[in-house]
Every structure is written in C-alpha cells, then in structure tokens.
Scaffold this motif. Structure first.
Motif, PDB file in Angstrom:
ATOM      1  N   ASP A 212       0.730  -1.116   0.093  1.00 50.62           N
ATOM      2  CA  ASP A 212      -0.026   0.111  -0.065  1.00 50.62           C
ATOM      3  C   ASP A 212       0.923   1.402   0.035  1.00 50.62           C
ATOM      4  OD1 ASP A 212      -2.471   1.422  -0.050  1.00 50.62           O
ATOM      5  OD2 ASP A 212      -2.277   1.684   2.097  1.00 50.62           O
ATOM      6  N   THR A 213       1.630   1.420  -0.891  1.00 47.60           N
ATOM      7  CA  THR A 213       2.493   2.769  -1.064  1.00 47.60           C
ATOM      8  C   THR A 213       3.162   2.421  -2.465  1.00 47.60           C
ATOM      9  OG1 THR A 213       4.631   3.800  -0.406  1.00 47.60           O
ATOM     10  CG2 THR A 213       4.421   1.510  -0.071  1.00 47.60           C
ATOM     11  N   THR A 214       3.367   3.515  -3.014  1.00 51.25           N
ATOM     12  CA  THR A 214       4.103   3.748  -4.422  1.00 51.25           C
ATOM     13  C   THR A 214       5.683   3.972  -4.327  1.00 51.25           C
ATOM     14  OG1 THR A 214       3.252   5.941  -4.863  1.00 51.25           O
ATOM     15  CG2 THR A 214       1.967   4.010  -5.787  1.00 51.25           C
ATOM     16  N   LEU A 215       5.856   4.384  -3.096  1.00 46.95           N
ATOM     17  CA  LEU A 215       7.201   4.934  -2.794  1.00 46.95           C
ATOM     18  C   LEU A 215       8.333   3.998  -2.170  1.00 46.95           C
ATOM     19  CD1 LEU A 215       9.191   7.637  -2.572  1.00 46.95           C
ATOM     20  CD2 LEU A 215       8.081   7.940  -0.357  1.00 46.95           C
ATOM     21  N   VAL A 216       7.917   3.411  -1.127  1.00 45.49           N
ATOM     22  CA  VAL A 216       8.704   2.422  -0.366  1.00 45.49           C
ATOM     23  C   VAL A 216       8.570   1.165  -1.221  1.00 45.49           C
ATOM     24  CG1 VAL A 216       9.154   1.632   1.714  1.00 45.49           C
ATOM     25  CG2 VAL A 216       8.278   3.829   1.636  1.00 45.49           C
ATOM     26  N   PRO A 217       9.648   0.398  -1.343  1.00 46.83           N
ATOM     27  CA  PRO A 217       9.631  -0.962  -1.882  1.00 46.83           C
ATOM     28  C   PRO A 217       8.794  -1.699  -0.809  1.00 46.83           C
ATOM     29  CG  PRO A 217      11.701  -0.323  -1.253  1.00 46.83           C
ATOM     30  CD  PRO A 217      10.968   0.932  -1.093  1.00 46.83           C
ATOM     31  N   SER A 218       8.549  -3.166  -1.161  1.00 48.96           N
ATOM     32  CA  SER A 218       8.159  -4.038  -0.363  1.00 48.96           C
ATOM     33  C   SER A 218       9.042  -4.475   0.533  1.00 48.96           C
ATOM     34  CB  SER A 218       7.698  -5.401  -1.521  1.00 48.96           C
ATOM     35  OG  SER A 218       7.417  -6.341  -0.777  1.00 48.96           O
ATOM     36  N   LEU A 219       8.713  -4.536   1.672  1.00 45.64           N
ATOM     37  CA  LEU A 219       9.479  -4.929   2.713  1.00 45.64           C
ATOM     38  C   LEU A 219       9.842  -6.577   2.590  1.00 45.64           C
ATOM     39  CD1 LEU A 219      10.789  -4.793   5.798  1.00 45.64           C
ATOM     40  CD2 LEU A 219       8.533  -5.064   6.523  1.00 45.64           C
ATOM     41  N   THR A 220       8.864  -7.459   2.240  1.00 44.09           N
ATOM     42  CA  THR A 220       8.895  -8.716   1.714  1.00 44.09           C
ATOM     43  C   THR A 220      10.118  -8.939   0.890  1.00 44.09           C
ATOM     44  OG1 THR A 220       6.682  -9.225   2.420  1.00 44.09           O
ATOM     45  CG2 THR A 220       7.927 -11.003   1.243  1.00 44.09           C
ATOM     46  N   ARG A 221      10.137  -8.056  -0.100  1.00 44.88           N
ATOM     47  CA  ARG A 221      11.273  -8.452  -1.170  1.00 44.88           C
ATOM     48  C   ARG A 221      12.449  -7.807  -0.569  1.00 44.88           C
ATOM     49  NH1 ARG A 221      10.864  -6.618  -7.472  1.00 44.88           N
ATOM     50  NH2 ARG A 221      12.339  -8.454  -8.178  1.00 44.88           N
ATOM     51  N   ALA A 222      12.366  -6.741   0.159  1.00 44.37           N
ATOM     52  CA  ALA A 222      13.730  -6.072   0.639  1.00 44.37           C
ATOM     53  C   ALA A 222      14.336  -7.128   1.634  1.00 44.37           C
ATOM     54  CB  ALA A 222      13.417  -4.858   1.349  1.00 44.37           C
ATOM     55  N   MET A 223      13.621  -7.905   2.427  1.00 53.12           N
ATOM     56  CA  MET A 223      14.166  -8.661   3.395  1.00 53.12           C
ATOM     57  C   MET A 223      14.976 -10.114   2.761  1.00 53.12           C
ATOM     58  SD  MET A 223      11.283  -9.027   6.426  1.00 53.12           S
ATOM     59  CE  MET A 223      12.226 -10.408   7.100  1.00 53.12           C
ATOM     60  N   PHE A 224      14.718 -10.399   1.726  1.00 54.65           N
ATOM     61  CA  PHE A 224      15.033 -11.505   1.185  1.00 54.65           C
ATOM     62  C   PHE A 224      15.802 -11.679  -0.119  1.00 54.65           C
ATOM     63  CE2 PHE A 224      11.426 -12.846   3.771  1.00 54.65           C
ATOM     64  CZ  PHE A 224      12.161 -13.498   4.773  1.00 54.65           C
ATOM     65  N   PRO A 225      17.083 -11.892  -0.259  1.00 52.66           N
ATOM     66  CA  PRO A 225      17.779 -11.520  -1.527  1.00 52.66           C
ATOM     67  C   PRO A 225      17.249 -12.621  -2.604  1.00 52.66           C
ATOM     68  CG  PRO A 225      19.344 -11.417   0.308  1.00 52.66           C
ATOM     69  CD  PRO A 225      18.107 -11.827   0.880  1.00 52.66           C
ATOM     70  N   LYS A 226      16.594 -13.677  -2.289  1.00 47.33           N
ATOM     71  CA  LYS A 226      16.157 -14.696  -3.376  1.00 47.33           C
ATOM     72  C   LYS A 226      14.841 -14.098  -3.958  1.00 47.33           C
ATOM     73  CE  LYS A 226      18.243 -18.953  -1.710  1.00 47.33           C
ATOM     74  NZ  LYS A 226      19.367 -18.181  -1.103  1.00 47.33           N
TER      75      LYS A 226
END
Length: 474
Positions: A212-226
């Motif tokens: 629910d944001t267009t500015l901040v990237p997904s936390l889920t994606r940011a956490m996991f290099p895979k």
C-alpha cells in the motif's frame, strides 16, 4: 498428500505491525460471554481476553519483594495512537516483559508482569499506556470481522522479539538464527533463505505481494535476496492492483498484503493511528467481500509481533527449533519457545459467526501455520516445500471452515471516517523504517550503514526513496 480447503481458490494474508491480542481485541467479548463456536470442541468456552483485575507493577523493586504499586489494565485507549512513544521490542526487552529479571522458565513466578517497568525505560510520560486495551468501538472493523467470523485467542508470534524475525517465520519458516532485526541494522544476506514465494514459483502456483505505497519498496522483497531477481518484478504490485484483481475475480492463489510503513502509515505500528489501520482493513474487506470470488477466498488478518504491548498469556515453551542455524542462533536462543500472542482473524463465508479457535494439537498456532496451510492446500510435496521443522509441526487452518455451505449474509460494517493523525515527517524514524533503508541500500549496492546514519527524520527516508525512484526511472 490429501489436499485441504477444497472450497477455497484464493488465500489472502494481511500482516500488520506490533500489537498484542490483549491490546487490540482483549475486550472483544464481555467477561463471561460465550462465543457461538469454540474450536476444537471441548476447549474453554470463553474467550481468553482481558479482565479488569489484570495489572502490572510499576516499581522494579516488586521483583525483590518491594511494594507492588499495581497499575491496572484500561478498558479503552485514551488516544488512537497509544502507546506513544513506541515500546521496546528487541529480544532482551521482550524477555524482561515476560519474565522480569527472573529466569527464563515456565516455573518463574510473576510472568507477564514486566511491561510497565520495561516501558518506563522508554516513556518519560505515562508508562501505564502500555496496559491500555482498545474497545470494540475504537476498532469497529477489526472487531466486527472477529465476531462475524473467527478469531484466535491462542495464536502466538513465532519468536519473542521484533519484526524481521517474525516476518521471516511467516515467509520462510525460519529467521536463519537471527533474534533481532540486526546487530545494528539488518543485513538481508543474513536472511538469505528460500521463501514460500520461491516455492510457489517453482511449483507454478500464482502469487503476488501487494504493497500500500508507491514510494517505499516491498518489505518482504527487501528482506530476502532470493526475491531480488528482476524476473520476479511482476509479482510485486501496489494495493490498487489487489482491488482490481478482486473486482475481476483474478486473484492469484496466494496474496500477501503489506500496509504503508512510512508515508500515511496504516500499519498500526505504535504510535501510528490505529484508525488508519482499521480503515485499511475495511478496504481489504470491501474488495474481497464484493468480489465475484468472495465465496472461494480465505482472508487471514494477523500481526507480526506484539511490539512491546501488554498481553497476559505466557507464551508456550514447546516451539520446534526450525533448523541447524537456529540450534542455537544468536544470543544462544534455540527458538524453542514462542512469542507473545497477536490478533489473528480468519474470514470466509464457510466460517460460523462467533467462532473462537485454538490449535487442535499440542502445538499452538503461530505464523508457520500459514505456511503449513498453504502446503496442504496446494498439495506441495515435501521435496519442494521449505525444510523448516517448525512448519512440519505447525497445525493448519482446515478445521476452522466448519460450514458445508457458504453463508449468504454479510456483516454490516460501516466505512470508517477518513481523518487520522499523521506522524510529522520531522519525527525520527522507527527501527522498521530504518531497516527498509538498510535493506534497500544493500540491494542496490549502497553502503547500508552510511545510508541509515543519515536518516535522522522520516523526511530523510522519503527523500532517499524518491532518489531511488528517480534513479530507476532515468
């Protein structure tokens, strides 16, 4: 493997931030009131919520036989932003909240009595805020869904600590031995493990993460290099895409929804306005309940961890250590006990109104129950599934859908008002917001420590992500 939930085609999970069950739903049922259905049959007939006689001491001398100085729970929150400031949530602080200075043992006296004392190390104003429980009138959407469908009074965070470890258990069944977000700041390569999204991709099952944001990237994606590979870009979309998918009955098999953590935050992370989070839940509920696919959709609403907020139930000590990296992990922790209870509400027209559920096994529900449910629902073979022993032990959600035919009624939930308190952009960022900067910096080849060191205000984080968007567009 026999598949479960045959009537379900779409599972949607929304995970909000840092609230205990007692804080948000402790007053859901009046004292002595009985829910319509309790699961499993024969389990306690009443909801295990707050009682007016519950208290915490305010003086550390209590643990040495000193004065009790009781501070009692409150039956409504004085403001929609309490507790303010944000309570402590790291592993050591949570340990004190549960056990005080005593040993970490189920036999320790006066457990769950350290919240006010611990919060007093953070709040210079009123430490009793941490005992304020929101009334049903203050969170009308969450409360209505909990009473109209199913709520658990025995769903525990996976780890007695903060956000990243608990979200990691929700996505991967392990925090890879990490007991906090990071020693100073998190490094995603400390969390470089396969996730349920990688499993679904390998099995050809559709999935999306909606943010629910267009500015901040997904936390889920940011956490996991895979999850950083560019070919996965199409799986990460804005919340508008979720609403559109509901309207067109084109939801993927598994949807994970993230709130806004920074700009106009609706994640319920203290001291963010809880009314904004309740309104966000309304948006999700409205999209799903008006969808042509409503009858075949299962919605799971949960929170990553308690965030330092009071709960009265001692977390169980029978958690399964997930893997070798956790045996032991950081600070010698073996991940053999659960975190504090969090609100978890399950919504489906195949659920009887007024259901309260607990685990049908000796292992309580935690976030890995979502992964175990996905495994059995989709028939994912053991050879392809995440190898976590915690997932293997977790109970699934199939027993909660007790109705043979879908209900045709919908609860009458009014749209919340649209005015909420917004944190000033001059305010200092919280640990989660800093972690988004650190993870994004690491992902894009920047120095995470240098990036976070310059983030003194939330405006600085906004500017950081605006520069990232500008750079990506150029």
């Amino acid at each position: 493997m026999d598949k479960i939930l045959d009537q379900i085609e779409h599972v949607v999970v929304v995970m909000l931030e840092n609230r205990s069950l007692d804080t948000l739903l402790g007053w859901l049922y009046a004292q002595g009131e009985r829910p319509n259905v309790v699961l499993p049959a024969g389990s306690p007939a009443t909801f295990d919520g707050l009682r007016p006689d519950m208290w915490n001491p305010s003086d550390p001398g209590f643990y040495n036989g000193g004065p009790t100085a009781q501070v009692f729970v409150k039956q409504s929150a004085s403001q929609p932003t309490v507790p303010d400031p944000d309570p402590q949530e790291t592993f050591d602080n949570v340990t004190y909240q549960i056990f005080g200075p005593g040993p970490v043992s189920p036999l320790t006296p006066n457990t769950m009595k350290g919240f006010v004392i611990n919060y007093a190390t953070t709040s210079t104003q009123d430490a009793s805020q941490v005992l304020e429980g929101y009334s049903t009138a203050q969170l009308p959407v969450l409360a209505a869904l909990a009473r109209s469908y199913a709520v658990s009074d025995a769903w525990f965070a996976s780890v007695p600590t903060q956000t990243w470890p608990n979200r990691a258990f929700a996505h991967a069944g392990t925090s890879n031995g990490n007991v906090n977000n990071g020693d100073a700041i998190p490094d995603p390569f400390d969390w470089d493990v396969p996730t349920i999204f990688n499993v679904l991709e390998s099995q050809g099952d559709s999935w999306s993460v909606y943010t629910d944001t267009t500015l901040v990237p997904s936390l889920t994606r940011a956490m996991f290099p895979k999850l950083w590979d560019p070919w996965l870009d199409s799986h990460f979309e804005g919340f508008g895409a979720f609403v559109d998918a509901c309207e067109k009955d084109r939801l993927p098999r598994y949807s994970f929804i993230e709130p806004s953590f920074l700009t106009e935050p609706n994640d319920m992370h203290p001291p963010h306005d809880t009314r904004a989070g309740d309104a966000f839940l309304y948006s999700i509920w409205k999209a799903i309940s008006t969808s042509p696919g409503w009858a075949k959709t299962l919605l799971i609403i949960t929170f990553d961890e308690h965030g330092g907020c009071f709960d009265h139930v001692l977390p169980p000590f029978n958690a399964m250590t997930p893997d070798q990296a956790s045996s032991p992990g950081k600070e010698g922790f073996r991940f053999d006990r659960f975190g504090i209870r969090v609100p978890t509400v399950i919504v489906s027209p195949y659920i009887a109104a007024g259901t309260v559920f607990r685990s049908p096994t000796d292992t309580p529900y935690d976030h890995t129950s979502i992964l175990a449910t996905l495994r059995d629902w989709l028939g994912i073979p053991a050879s392809a599934m995440l190898p976590s022993a915690r997932i293997a032990k977790a109970p699934t959600l199939d027993a909660i859908l007790t109705l043979s035919d879908a209900r045709t009624d919908l609860p009458n939930i009014a749209a919340p008002l649209g005015h909420y308190d917004r944190p000033a952009l001059t305010a200092p960022p919280n640990d989660l917001q800093k972690s988004l900067v650190a993870a994004s910096a690491r992902r894009f080849g920047l120095d995470p420590k240098a990036a976070v060191a310059s983030m003194d205000t939330r405006q600085h984080i906004v500017d950081f992500f605006k520069r990232r968007l500008s750079h990506a567009a150029s």
